[in-house]
Motif scaffolding. Sequence first.
Motif, short mmCIF file in Angstrom:
data_model
loop_
_atom_site.label_atom_id
_atom_site.label_comp_id
_atom_site.label_asym_id
_atom_site.label_seq_id
_atom_site.Cartn_x
_atom_site.Cartn_y
_atom_site.Cartn_z
N UNK A 144 0.82 -1.21 0.00
CA UNK A 144 0.00 0.00 0.00
C UNK A 144 0.86 1.26 0.00
N UNK A 145 1.98 1.24 0.72
CA UNK A 145 2.79 2.45 0.88
C UNK A 145 4.27 2.20 0.59
N UNK A 146 4.57 1.11 -0.09
CA UNK A 146 5.96 0.74 -0.34
C UNK A 146 6.62 1.69 -1.33
N UNK A 147 7.93 1.93 -1.11
CA UNK A 147 8.70 2.70 -2.08
C UNK A 147 9.03 1.87 -3.32
N UNK A 148 8.94 0.54 -3.16
CA UNK A 148 9.11 -0.34 -4.31
C UNK A 148 7.81 -0.35 -5.10
N UNK A 149 7.85 0.14 -6.33
CA UNK A 149 6.65 0.24 -7.18
C UNK A 149 6.80 -0.74 -8.34
N UNK A 150 5.82 -1.62 -8.47
CA UNK A 150 5.92 -2.71 -9.46
C UNK A 150 5.75 -2.19 -10.88
N UNK A 151 4.76 -1.31 -11.11
CA UNK A 151 4.52 -0.73 -12.43
C UNK A 151 4.54 0.79 -12.32
N UNK A 152 5.23 1.42 -13.24
CA UNK A 152 5.39 2.87 -13.18
C UNK A 152 4.07 3.61 -13.43
N UNK A 153 3.18 2.99 -14.23
CA UNK A 153 1.95 3.66 -14.61
C UNK A 153 0.84 2.64 -14.81
N UNK A 154 -0.38 2.99 -14.41
CA UNK A 154 -1.54 2.11 -14.61
C UNK A 154 -2.11 2.32 -16.01
N UNK A 155 -2.37 1.19 -16.70
CA UNK A 155 -2.87 1.26 -18.07
C UNK A 155 -4.11 0.38 -18.21
N UNK A 156 -5.29 0.92 -17.84
CA UNK A 156 -6.53 0.12 -17.96
C UNK A 156 -6.73 -0.39 -19.38
N UNK A 157 -7.23 -1.64 -19.46
CA UNK A 157 -7.39 -2.27 -20.76
C UNK A 157 -8.59 -1.74 -21.53
N UNK A 158 -9.56 -1.17 -20.84
CA UNK A 158 -10.77 -0.70 -21.49
C UNK A 158 -11.89 -1.72 -21.46
N UNK A 159 -11.59 -2.94 -21.02
CA UNK A 159 -12.62 -3.98 -20.94
C UNK A 159 -13.69 -3.63 -19.93
N UNK A 160 -13.26 -3.05 -18.81
CA UNK A 160 -14.17 -2.73 -17.72
C UNK A 160 -14.26 -1.20 -17.58
N UNK A 161 -15.42 -0.62 -17.86
CA UNK A 161 -15.55 0.84 -17.87
C UNK A 161 -15.19 1.50 -16.54
N UNK A 162 -15.42 0.80 -15.43
CA UNK A 162 -15.19 1.44 -14.13
C UNK A 162 -13.72 1.53 -13.77
N UNK A 163 -12.82 1.05 -14.64
CA UNK A 163 -11.38 1.20 -14.38
C UNK A 163 -10.76 2.33 -15.20
N UNK A 164 -11.53 2.92 -16.11
CA UNK A 164 -10.96 3.91 -17.02
C UNK A 164 -10.38 5.12 -16.30
N UNK A 165 -10.97 5.46 -15.16
CA UNK A 165 -10.50 6.64 -14.45
C UNK A 165 -9.10 6.47 -13.88
N UNK A 166 -8.59 5.22 -13.88
CA UNK A 166 -7.27 4.96 -13.32
C UNK A 166 -6.15 5.20 -14.34
N UNK A 167 -6.51 5.45 -15.57
CA UNK A 167 -5.51 5.61 -16.63
C UNK A 167 -4.52 6.72 -16.27
N UNK A 168 -3.24 6.38 -16.38
CA UNK A 168 -2.19 7.35 -16.14
C UNK A 168 -1.77 7.51 -14.70
N UNK A 169 -2.44 6.85 -13.77
CA UNK A 169 -2.06 6.96 -12.36
C UNK A 169 -0.66 6.37 -12.17
N UNK A 170 0.22 7.07 -11.48
CA UNK A 170 1.62 6.66 -11.38
C UNK A 170 2.06 6.47 -9.93
N UNK A 171 3.20 5.78 -9.79
CA UNK A 171 3.87 5.62 -8.50
C UNK A 171 2.95 5.05 -7.43
#
Length: 765
Positions: A144-171
């Motif tokens: 939840x608060x780790x300095x180790x970040x697995x993915x630099x940026x969130x890239x929603x696939x578009x399959x599920x509309x309720x995830x679209x708002x996460x596009x571009x979220x970083x760190x």
Amino acid sequence: MNIRPELTNHQIGRSVPRLEGPEKVSGRASYVHNLKLPGMLYAKIFRSTVAHGRILSIDVSAARMMEGVEHVFTGEDVKTIVPNPYFGPAFHDQPVLAIDKVHFVGEPVAVVLARDPYVAAEAAQLITAEYEELPAVFDEVEAMHSKAVVHEELKPAGTFPDLKHLAGRKDTNIALDYHLRRGDPVAGFAQAVHVFEHEFRTQQVMHVPLEPMVTLAEPHHNTIIIHTASQSPSFVRIEIARLLGWPENRVQVKVPHLGGGFGAKLYIKLEALAACAALLAGAPVKVMLPMEEQFYTITKHASTFRIKSGVDHEGRLLARHCEVYWNGGAFADIGPRVTQKSGFTAPGPYDIDNVSIDSYALYTNRPPAGALRGFGIPQLVWAYESHTDIIAHELGIDPIEFRRRNILRDDRPQATGTPMTDAAVDAVLEKIAECMQWESGSRRKSDDPTKRFGRGMAIGFKASISPTTSVAVVNVAADGSVVLQLSTVDMGQGSDTAMAQIVAEILEVAAEDVRIVHPDTDVTPYDMATLGSRSTFHMGHAVRLAAEDAKRKLEELAHAMGFTDHAVWQPRDLFRRKYGMQAGNVIGVGTFIPEYRSPDPENGQSDKVTPFWMIGGTGVELEVDVETGHFRILRMINVADLGTPLNPRIVETQLSGASMMQLGFTMFEEMRLDAGQVTNASLADYKIPGIQDVPDAIENEIVAAHQSNGPFGAKGVGETATFGVSPAIANALFDAVGVRLTQLPLTPEAVFMAMRAKEGAASGV
């Protein structure tokens, strides 16, 4: 209308033997593992040895020089045909082969192709890679608060509309944060006489289908044919077409018999790698994993569940707060759906006016996690039903009586605001009490002072995933024979037989006479996937509608051919009269999409969040050896509300199989990791239940119920008996020896250490 006047028995409710049974027991059933094509190459994967690191170099020269090796490919090769080679149902976060960095130990980095699988495997061992290691995170709460970040940026696939708002979220490692609020939890806790707060954890486990994952991709002119062991052929077609930038009609996906899936073979797994390798090589490529490599492909979410409840002086629940942390591993897969679709059931099947839920999907540097039989529900029920028993014992209330005071009844709304319609929670609870003679006072006894007996029970529920789409086609030939075309995958659950029974009931033929076409996306119509116990309800309705469409067309043809409404006729009579010979077809098509209303993004409320609820419970009697901590399940009772059973015998085997699978996750199974490396990635070290672990008695009970909006009153059952197994065993252990375990698996060592700790506390040591 009377198509078969000699057939008088209804097909719904018959225990029709599994239609594919003779093929399987005779060894004639076809699987992808058996398939060989001319010029076929075998693929073997070189995998990462670090949990998180930037790729500095990959040396494939020795592998390429080995005799018999045809090709060696890395992520850079894949990019020559797929510029953006990332896939996934929720996020496009998984590369076909690692690009720039690796995210977990076991991630595919390179692939070797050879005509001999042993040559390919040996060559893969000659590949070397250098990495700049990065900080890694393995625990879901720490993530939840780790300095180790697995993915630099969130890239929603578009399959599920309720995830679209996460596009571009970083760190961030938070792939999804889901929140639900009902009533006023703060006020509810303020009114409570008692407040209870606990934390429960579950471990990472494997699906272990006895048919390991396998895909064979076959380039064919300007198309590609993918033969694959998949639960979701329609999704595979869509996703491969998207990756390649092709129209769907250039991608054909074929699924023969499936040797188990349990969620492991959902969405995209090996298909992207097989397709890209085949196109690069210009030859058929078969990717088949040995059992140990499945540990690096998909797993079940480890989880941490913090639950807090406020209770009044009469033992009624006033408020509940739930925090759930889902360890999704390196790639999201379907984890965000688990986080939301299961997360909103975290308060349990209880009537609580004031609820708050915070559910988080977390990236970590572990192997990826996704759907596994139960879709997150067993992790939740483990926590809230253990918590429920603790509260009951602390208040001095019988555990069943405490549940009676609090369960949802009479269409009362669940935490989302959706009414619990056709959800026989009370009937399941009472049937468990009856079967266990809970209130009779009779208990097992032993003359052996080292043995203690205990009993426990638990109930749980699940919402069907929604919204989804299913399409079916019923083809009536000129001789009256019937073919059903659908993309639902029968992976052992008996869906082909159940669907044939629906067709047979409507068209008045025998279920055994209905032929099922295995999924082939060039022939069988779209189905979202075989998952989440949705097939009986969703595809069942589509099949019903298709059969009714065919029946209506036959009746219209009969009327046109001069038959009266009361005349007895058979389809062949109609076709011969119309065409003058045995010719023609009648095609019925059915499409089903259930009613669904998206939850309010502010509070998670919806009055139609699911088309149906699954209800199940388990009762357990066990014996504990107080000297060693070993315990033995003497009796297991599975009780389910599944509406009207289409095939009672199949239902019974579903209940037994599900409970035994969950028994393994409860008592034995655990992926052990050391700095992200799985240390028991083989069936020699990872133990699943064997014949000696089967309880002395397994009883399956179906409560009298009817799903009013289901096909012939039915709904899914494949996961129902997984719900209550873990907490029922933990509750029985407490009943027997007075120790409360809060982390799975419930091993003899854990029981022994808890008993010794209890003795030490009692003696002041």
